[in-house]
Every structure is written in structure tokens, then in C-alpha cells.
Scaffold this active site. Structure first.
Site, PDB file in Angstrom:
ATOM      1  N   ALA A 178      18.838 -17.404   8.417  1.00 20.06           N
ATOM      2  CA  ALA A 178      18.789 -18.536   6.855  1.00 20.06           C
ATOM      3  C   ALA A 178      19.941 -17.324   5.464  1.00 20.06           C
ATOM      4  CB  ALA A 178      17.818 -18.266   6.144  1.00 20.06           C
TER       5      ALA A 178
ATOM      6  N   ARG B  95      33.891 -20.523   3.853  1.00 20.37           N
ATOM      7  CA  ARG B  95      34.552 -20.998   2.245  1.00 20.37           C
ATOM      8  C   ARG B  95      35.285 -20.736   1.403  1.00 20.37           C
ATOM      9  NH1 ARG B  95      29.356 -23.351   3.051  1.00 20.37           N
ATOM     10  NH2 ARG B  95      28.330 -22.019   0.913  1.00 20.37           N
TER      11      ARG B  95
ATOM     12  N   GLU C  43      23.714 -13.435  16.659  1.00 21.36           N
ATOM     13  CA  GLU C  43      22.062 -13.747  16.543  1.00 21.36           C
ATOM     14  C   GLU C  43      20.802 -13.048  18.001  1.00 21.36           C
ATOM     15  OE1 GLU C  43      18.269 -15.075  16.287  1.00 21.36           O
ATOM     16  OE2 GLU C  43      19.759 -14.156  14.944  1.00 21.36           O
TER      17      GLU C  43
ATOM     18  N   CYS D 201      10.760 -22.287   8.256  1.00 23.43           N
ATOM     19  CA  CYS D 201       9.335 -23.175   7.285  1.00 23.43           C
ATOM     20  C   CYS D 201       8.635 -24.815   8.068  1.00 23.43           C
ATOM     21  CB  CYS D 201       9.784 -23.322   5.722  1.00 23.43           C
ATOM     22  SG  CYS D 201      10.886 -21.272   5.435  1.00 23.43           S
TER      23      CYS D 201
ATOM     24  N   VAL E  35      23.142  -7.211  18.685  1.00 21.11           N
ATOM     25  CA  VAL E  35      23.549  -5.588  18.097  1.00 21.11           C
ATOM     26  C   VAL E  35      22.528  -4.749  17.895  1.00 21.11           C
ATOM     27  CG1 VAL E  35      24.673  -4.882  15.723  1.00 21.11           C
ATOM     28  CG2 VAL E  35      25.319  -7.051  16.360  1.00 21.11           C
TER      29      VAL E  35
ATOM     30  N   ASP F 114      15.280 -11.443   4.488  1.00 22.57           N
ATOM     31  CA  ASP F 114      13.591 -11.375   4.833  1.00 22.57           C
ATOM     32  C   ASP F 114      14.304  -9.274   5.467  1.00 22.57           C
ATOM     33  OD1 ASP F 114      12.873 -13.251   4.388  1.00 22.57           O
ATOM     34  OD2 ASP F 114      12.187 -13.473   6.261  1.00 22.57           O
TER      35      ASP F 114
ATOM     36  N   ASN G 113      18.765 -17.813   1.520  1.00 23.73           N
ATOM     37  CA  ASN G 113      19.371 -19.041   1.433  1.00 23.73           C
ATOM     38  C   ASN G 113      20.358 -17.893   0.480  1.00 23.73           C
ATOM     39  OD1 ASN G 113      20.381 -20.835   3.380  1.00 23.73           O
ATOM     40  ND2 ASN G 113      18.374 -20.562   3.370  1.00 23.73           N
TER      41      ASN G 113
ATOM     42  N   TYR H   7       6.180 -38.426 -19.038  1.00 25.61           N
ATOM     43  CA  TYR H   7       5.347 -39.485 -18.908  1.00 25.61           C
ATOM     44  C   TYR H   7       5.518 -40.377 -18.698  1.00 25.61           C
ATOM     45  CZ  TYR H   7       2.006 -42.085 -21.037  1.00 25.61           C
ATOM     46  OH  TYR H   7       0.885 -43.268 -21.045  1.00 25.61           O
TER      47      TYR H   7
END
Length: 444
Positions: free
Chosen positions: A12, A23, A34, A44, A81, A281, A303, A424
């Protein structure tokens, strides 16, 4: 050679940082390493793959390495890594697929190494049949284990433990949930936990609270959990007692940790080392109510961390605003949403806190599908400042929590909540929304 950004971790926070940086500044060279075989996936969603509600692990993937490459970001799964030389601006990478080690240079570095499951110091946890749920590989292993399992024991009644209890029941397993504290969802107030316990019991989950696991019995494969209150037979055990930030690489290279044990960052996600950022995290946030660093390992926070870091690296102005601790999950038919501080936590933090807890309806009483909705408001005595809240009910009705979260971000009061022009119509709310009813009671 161009300016090179290397991201360590491609889920994430890491994936968001890489994509945003590229970008915003297409001239950047962006590389992601990774350790696992998967990148940019929604962890999740793993409990819902286990339950069968989501058809496959692949459905959780947001972007593949090929899609990243088309956007100019080079992503390398199964590349770990293992060392960083900050002085030389180089890192050492081990390719699990090729079995070789090589070095890579960087100008900017994002540490997005995530969190790791806590393995309790209980004899027998190394046996077959004992699992955690953090990675896609964990999910694949559990999916395979479910094919032959009959009885499951889950250690820990937090979000993951509760969601997986539902998944296992939907797969036909007998499930026992073991929690060391005195109630499920122990981080929130007793009324909320009681509703969760009732829902679990209604769907056949056996709930043991105030118990500790002493050992996992078995001869190489788990057969039972020995606890302070008795023995629970189980051929599958899930360890869901919590996670910790995965900071080993950061510490080895001299990155400072904060008081929570996660990497300390500023609002631009910068660490104490020039050119080194942290996201997800593994990184701290700032809690807007407590006014200090806070660790909130959730996908949406990760994120936002990554997006902030990526923009800053690309030369843009960006800041991460902080958190108030908003979370939502479901257990069977019950949605549970919380934000801010529980009453217990607020009092322990020194606030002169009070609360109201009400039962109302999520729609007009004459609407055919109306259902109960419970609302808790935690507020400061005297000032009426909101400190937290919870909403428990069926379906999307619990997303009312976002109103409370928005007020917490603005230092809103019970009086401010009372004055809101909330929507409502009979299918969606009574004429007096449950949030307003709670606010009226809090105001007195």
C-alpha cells in the site's frame, strides 16, 4: 544518470509512493523492491477471500508489475533489500528468484516495509497447522488448510480475529475465539464489545475471554490449544494477537524510531536522514486528539502516507494531516465503526470525559427494513468537545462514523453535531438521525 527513487516494499504505502512520485515528476527513475511475490494488493480483503465472498487472491490486486512498468515504474517482486549503506547511497538486494545479490544506488529512499505479525511466546507455535494472516502467501496457505480443517482456534479478538472467525464459520468450521482481555474488541468500551460478542454467539462462534494460551499441543501438527481455562481441540490455529512495525532495516541504517516503536516522520513523511522517507505500517502518524505520535497500521493510512511521500519527493507541496483513529469492520451481519477515543482511553489520557450510548433505528420506524443502530459519543465535560464515538448496526448505516471523524478533525463539539444539516429520507434515516439523538442526550 537521472535522479533515482528506490522504494523498499511494494504494497500500500510503497506502491502509492512510487506511483505518485512518477506521475508528479516523470523524469524520476522509480524502482520498487518487494520481498514477497505480490505487489499493490488489498490486504484488508484477505478475510473475504477466506470466506469465499471474494473469488480469488488475484481479485485483491490493484496493479500488477506489468501495469506499473507501463507507467514507468520498475517493480521487482521477490527481491529483498537486505542492507542499506546510507553514506554511499547504495543498497544491497537479494533476488529470491535468481539466488543472487546485487547493489543498487539511490538518491531518494522510501521505507515501506510494513508490519509483521506478533508470534506469542507459546510452546508449539512452530508446528504445522499454525498460521498468521498478513501477506498474500499467508492467505494462500490458509486457503489450502481450510480444505481439510474441521475445528479452528483463533488467538486474539481484534479486527483480524473477528473477521476471520466469520470466514471460518462460513467455511463450515467449528470456531473458538480466545482473547486474553475481558472482552472481544477490547480496545473499545464494554457496550460495543457486548454487541460484538452477541453477534459471534448468534452465529456459533464460541468466545473465551480472560484466557491465556499456555501451549499448542501436538506432535508436529497442532491438535489443541491448552489455556488457563481448559483445552480447546483445534486442527487449525490462527495467531491474531497483533502486529509490530517491521523496522529492522531502518534501525540497521540509522533511521530513528519514535515512541510507538515505528519510524518517526514529520508531516511530509521525512525521517531523520536526508532523502529517506517512511510510509505505511512501518511509520508513525500524528494523533490529532492526543497531540503526539501514534501508530495506526491501516490500509487507508498507508496509502495516504505513500501519496504524501511521493509528492514531496517529486518536488510538490504535500503534508499528511494526521489521524483520529477511525476504523470500521464487520462481523457477520453487524457493522462496527469507531473513531477517536473510547471513554476508558479518554479517561486514562487525562480528559474529563463522559459518554452517552443510545439505541435508535437506522431508518424510519415504518420502513420495512429498519434495524437497530447503536451510537456512542465520548465528549469532554464542560466544553462538549467530541473525543470519540462508535456506531454499530447493519450494513452501510455505520458509515455515519465519518460524520464524527470529520468533527474530530475540526475539534468539533456536541453542539456542532446538533447543528449539522444531516440528510433525511425514510429509507435512510428517521426524521431525527441517531447521531442527533445522541448529541441531544449528551447536551442534556
Amino acid at each position: 544518470m537521472g535522479t533515482r527513487l528506490v522504494v523498499v516494499g511494494g504494497v500500500a504505502g510503497g506502491a502509492s509512493a512510487a506511483a505518485k512520485a512518477k506521475r508528479e515528476n516523470p523524469e524520476l527513475e522509480v524502482v520498487v523492491y518487494e520481498k514477497s511475490g505480490w505487489v499493490s494488493f488489498g490486504a484488508c480483503g484477505l478475510p473475504y477471500v477466506l470466506s469465499g465472498e471474494i473469488p480469488s487472491l488475484e481479485a485483491l490486486v490493484a496493479r500488477t508489475p506489468e501495469a506499473f512498468r507501463k507507467g514507468g515504474v520498475l517493480v521487482y517482486p521477490r527481491h529483498e533489500v537486505v542492507d542499506v549503506d546510507y553514506a554511499l547511497r547504495t543498497l544491497t538486494v537479494y533476488s529470491h528468484g535468481e539466488g543472487r545479490t546485487f547493489q543498487e544506488r539511490f538518491d531518494h529512499l522510501v521505507l515501506a516495509t510494513g508490519a509483521r505479525p506478533v508470534i506469542p511466546p507459546v510452546p508449539g507455535v512452530e508446528q504445522e497447522g499454525v498460521y498468521t494472516l498478513r501477506s498474500m502467501e499467508d492467505g494462500a496457505a490458509l486457503l489450502e488448510a481450510l480444505k481439510g480443517a474441521k475445528r479452528a482456534a483463533i488467538l486474539g479478538a481484534g479486527y483480524i480475529g473477528l473477521e476471520v472467525a466469520e470466514a471460518f464459520r462460513k467455511r463450515g468450521l467449528e470456531v473458538t475465539l480466545l482473547e486474553a482481555q475481558d472482552r472481544p474488541l477490547p480496545q473499545w468500551d464494554p457496550e460495543v464489545s457486548a454487541l460484538v460478542r452477541e453477534e459471534l454467539s448468534r452465529h456459533g462462534v464460541e468466545v473465551w475471554t480472560g484466557v491465556r494460551a499456555l501451549a499448542l499441543r501436538g506432535a508436529g501438527r497442532v491438535e489443541a490449544v491448552e489455556t488457563t481455562e481448559g483445552v480447546v481441540p483445534a486442527d487449525l490455529v490462527l495467531l491474531a494477537v497483533g502486529v509490530r512495525p517491521n523496522t529492522a532495516l531502518a534501525q540497521a541504517m540509522g533511521v530513528a524510531l519514535g515512541p510507538t516503536g515505528a519510524i518517526a516522520t514529520d508531516e511530509r513523511m521525512r525521517t531523520n536522514l536526508e532523502g529517506v522517507y517512511a510510509a505505511g505500517d512501518v511509520a508513525e502518524s500524528r494523533h490529532l486528539l492526543l497531540g503526539r505520535p501514534y501508530w495506526l497500521p491501516l490500509g487507508d493510512v498507508a496509502n495516504k502516507h505513500g501519496r504524501t511521500a511521493g509528492a514531496v519527493i517529486a518536488g510538490k507541496e504535500a503534508r499528511f494531516a494526521g489521524v483520529v483513529g477511525t476504523a470500521v469492520f464487520k462481523v457477520f451481519g453487524l457493522g462496527v465503526a469507531t473513531t477517536g477515543l473510547s471513554l476508558e482511553r479518554a479517561l486514562s489520557e487525562g480528559f474529563r470525559a463522559k459518554k452517552v450510548f443510545i439505541r435508535a433505528e437506522d431508518s424510519a420506524h415504518y420502513w420495512p427494513e429498519h434495524a437497530p443502530l447503536w451510537v456512542e459519543l465520548v465528549y469532554e465535560e464542560g466544553t462538549g468537545r467530541l473525543l470519540g464515538g462508535a456506531v454499530v448496526g447493519r450494513g452501510q448505516a455505520v458509515k455515519r462514523i465519518d460524520v464524527l471523524a470529520a468533527l474530530l478533525h475540526q475539534k468539533g463539539t456536541v453542539e456542532d453535531l446538533m447543528g449539522l444539516d444531516l440528510a433525511y429520507a425514510p429509507p435512510f434515516s428517521p426524521v431525527w438521525d441517531p447521531l442527533l439523538i445522541a448529541a441531544q442526550q449528551a447536551r442534556g
